[in-house]
Write a protein that holds these residues in place. Sequence first.
Motif, PDB file in Angstrom:
ATOM      1  N   UNK A 236       0.817  -1.212   0.000  1.00  0.00           N
ATOM      2  CA  UNK A 236       0.000   0.000   0.000  1.00  0.00           C
ATOM      3  C   UNK A 236       0.849   1.260   0.000  1.00  0.00           C
ATOM      4  N   UNK A 237       0.282   2.325  -0.581  1.00  0.00           N
ATOM      5  CA  UNK A 237       0.900   3.639  -0.558  1.00  0.00           C
ATOM      6  C   UNK A 237       0.383   4.481   0.595  1.00  0.00           C
ATOM      7  N   UNK A 238       0.854   5.705   0.672  1.00  0.00           N
ATOM      8  CA  UNK A 238       0.486   6.627   1.741  1.00  0.00           C
ATOM      9  C   UNK A 238      -0.954   7.092   1.564  1.00  0.00           C
ATOM     10  N   UNK A 239      -1.678   7.150   2.679  1.00  0.00           N
ATOM     11  CA  UNK A 239      -3.079   7.573   2.651  1.00  0.00           C
ATOM     12  C   UNK A 239      -3.156   9.088   2.475  1.00  0.00           C
ATOM     13  N   UNK A 240      -4.026   9.509   1.564  1.00  0.00           N
ATOM     14  CA  UNK A 240      -4.163  10.922   1.266  1.00  0.00           C
ATOM     15  C   UNK A 240      -4.621  11.717   2.494  1.00  0.00           C
ATOM     16  N   UNK A 241      -3.997  12.861   2.722  1.00  0.00           N
ATOM     17  CA  UNK A 241      -4.343  13.813   3.783  1.00  0.00           C
ATOM     18  C   UNK A 241      -3.944  13.344   5.182  1.00  0.00           C
ATOM     19  N   UNK A 242      -3.242  12.207   5.273  1.00  0.00           N
ATOM     20  CA  UNK A 242      -2.778  11.721   6.567  1.00  0.00           C
ATOM     21  C   UNK A 242      -1.331  11.258   6.446  1.00  0.00           C
ATOM     22  N   UNK A 243      -0.612  11.353   7.549  1.00  0.00           N
ATOM     23  CA  UNK A 243       0.733  10.777   7.599  1.00  0.00           C
ATOM     24  C   UNK A 243       0.595   9.329   8.040  1.00  0.00           C
ATOM     25  N   UNK A 244       0.155   8.495   7.106  1.00  0.00           N
ATOM     26  CA  UNK A 244      -0.204   7.123   7.446  1.00  0.00           C
ATOM     27  C   UNK A 244      -0.087   6.237   6.215  1.00  0.00           C
ATOM     28  N   UNK A 245       0.687   5.173   6.331  1.00  0.00           N
ATOM     29  CA  UNK A 245       0.823   4.172   5.272  1.00  0.00           C
ATOM     30  C   UNK A 245       0.476   2.812   5.855  1.00  0.00           C
ATOM     31  N   UNK A 246      -0.611   2.194   5.419  1.00  0.00           N
ATOM     32  CA  UNK A 246      -0.997   0.886   5.975  1.00  0.00           C
ATOM     33  C   UNK A 246       0.054  -0.176   5.686  1.00  0.00           C
ATOM     34  N   UNK A 247       0.182  -1.119   6.604  1.00  0.00           N
ATOM     35  CA  UNK A 247       1.085  -2.237   6.400  1.00  0.00           C
ATOM     36  C   UNK A 247       0.626  -3.150   5.282  1.00  0.00           C
ATOM     37  N   UNK A 248       1.544  -3.928   4.725  1.00  0.00           N
ATOM     38  CA  UNK A 248       1.232  -4.830   3.620  1.00  0.00           C
ATOM     39  C   UNK A 248       0.358  -5.994   4.097  1.00  0.00           C
ATOM     40  N   UNK A 249      -0.388  -6.566   3.160  1.00  0.00           N
ATOM     41  CA  UNK A 249      -1.281  -7.689   3.463  1.00  0.00           C
ATOM     42  C   UNK A 249      -0.947  -8.904   2.603  1.00  0.00           C
ATOM     43  N   UNK A 250      -1.102 -10.091   3.184  1.00  0.00           N
ATOM     44  CA  UNK A 250      -0.941 -11.353   2.479  1.00  0.00           C
ATOM     45  C   UNK A 250      -2.209 -12.174   2.698  1.00  0.00           C
ATOM     46  N   UNK A 251      -2.816 -12.646   1.612  1.00  0.00           N
ATOM     47  CA  UNK A 251      -4.072 -13.385   1.691  1.00  0.00           C
ATOM     48  C   UNK A 251      -3.937 -14.734   0.995  1.00  0.00           C
ATOM     49  N   UNK A 252      -4.429 -15.772   1.655  1.00  0.00           N
ATOM     50  CA  UNK A 252      -4.437 -17.123   1.105  1.00  0.00           C
ATOM     51  C   UNK A 252      -5.876 -17.543   0.834  1.00  0.00           C
ATOM     52  N   UNK A 253      -6.193 -17.793  -0.433  1.00  0.00           N
ATOM     53  CA  UNK A 253      -7.506 -18.307  -0.830  1.00  0.00           C
ATOM     54  C   UNK A 253      -7.417 -19.798  -1.129  1.00  0.00           C
ATOM     55  N   UNK A 254      -8.477 -20.525  -0.818  1.00  0.00           N
ATOM     56  CA  UNK A 254      -8.531 -21.950  -1.153  1.00  0.00           C
ATOM     57  C   UNK A 254      -9.967 -22.321  -1.522  1.00  0.00           C
ATOM     58  N   UNK A 255     -10.112 -23.397  -2.291  1.00  0.00           N
ATOM     59  CA  UNK A 255     -11.447 -23.858  -2.643  1.00  0.00           C
ATOM     60  C   UNK A 255     -11.400 -25.165  -3.404  1.00  0.00           C
ATOM     61  N   UNK A 256     -12.480 -25.924  -3.321  1.00  0.00           N
ATOM     62  CA  UNK A 256     -12.642 -27.179  -4.070  1.00  0.00           C
ATOM     63  C   UNK A 256     -13.950 -27.076  -4.839  1.00  0.00           C
ATOM     64  N   UNK A 257     -13.858 -27.161  -6.163  1.00  0.00           N
ATOM     65  CA  UNK A 257     -15.021 -26.999  -7.032  1.00  0.00           C
ATOM     66  C   UNK A 257     -15.326 -28.315  -7.751  1.00  0.00           C
ATOM     67  N   UNK A 258     -16.607 -28.688  -7.753  1.00  0.00           N
ATOM     68  CA  UNK A 258     -17.039 -29.918  -8.424  1.00  0.00           C
ATOM     69  C   UNK A 258     -18.199 -29.602  -9.361  1.00  0.00           C
ATOM     70  N   UNK A 259     -18.039 -29.965 -10.659  1.00  0.00           N
ATOM     71  CA  UNK A 259     -19.131 -29.850 -11.615  1.00  0.00           C
ATOM     72  C   UNK A 259     -19.964 -31.131 -11.600  1.00  0.00           C
TER      73      UNK A 259
END
Length: 344
Positions: A236-259
Amino acid sequence: MKTLRKQNLLASLLLGMLAFGTHPAQAEIGHFAPALPNIRDFAVPEPGFYGAMLNYWYSADRLNDSGGNKVTTLTISPGPGPGLTLTPDIKVDIYALSPMFIWVSDYKIFGAKYAAYIAPSFATSTISASLTTLRERGASVSGRSDFGLGDLFVQPLWLGWTRKHFDFAFGYGFYAPIGRYDTETVTLPVVGSFQTEAADNLGYGFWTNQLQTAATWYPWEDKRMAVAVALTYELHGKKRDFDYTPGSNLTFNWGVSQFLPLTSDQKLLMEIGPTGYSSWQVSDDKGSHAKNPNVHDSVHAVGGQLGLTYVPWMLSINFRGMYEYASRDRFQGHSFGLNIAKKF
């Protein structure tokens, strides 16, 4: 008019507490919505042009602290001094609509199909809250934003490698903060004046770069079953109008699909399967407006997907429900999604 101004003021105050002025919880999260994609969406499809319409509903009435416990008090402390402590009863409802336009070329890069897509977003949100000070009477408010433009996602690089039993994918994309975003100044006794996000914001107010890798395994060559996993990293980049940069995020998705074929000619297929995700903040927040920068948010979710695909039309409709649990330093709720996709 005075009542409306009071509601907007308190709703803005609530947003300010959740984003910058609270202790012990903050609630700035990443752009990527892990409950939005279908199970098989992480694999690059066959060459052609695709259109999709993604619908997303999210509701939460629980805000957890960094230990995973429900927040029972919020303290506004934008500067020195004791601040103002409130006991909150919060409910958040969000609806988002995102049309997607996907192009998969006939060209190969490093042996991979090349694709790209763009996904604008439109959203509305409602914040209902009962805020009670420790010394004063409480106030109930309900603030709703108009349906409007949110931030834009563009993925100019999407590569897919297809094997007999596997699909592998890599993508780079970015979120452009074009959605409605503004700030306003709130003045309160004891606390004084401080800046918060506007109550009707639909954009995040910062850029995000996103990297994503995915793998899908098909136990049978006809791909009737798919076991899919994906990792998504957000910077993430710096938030507009604030001295604030959110920390990075890591997301794990999983799923099992059956037709499962619903007709003897297998033109109409039902798709069913479990799905879920886990998301973690993996780096500290930065800037003078970051409260408890080394406290990282996280959330987990589990649910299922049910859909129909009509093969001759290359048309699919999928419904998904997800329930969040064990969240830390953020909201915990549930979501529903309805996605419609077609190849042209």
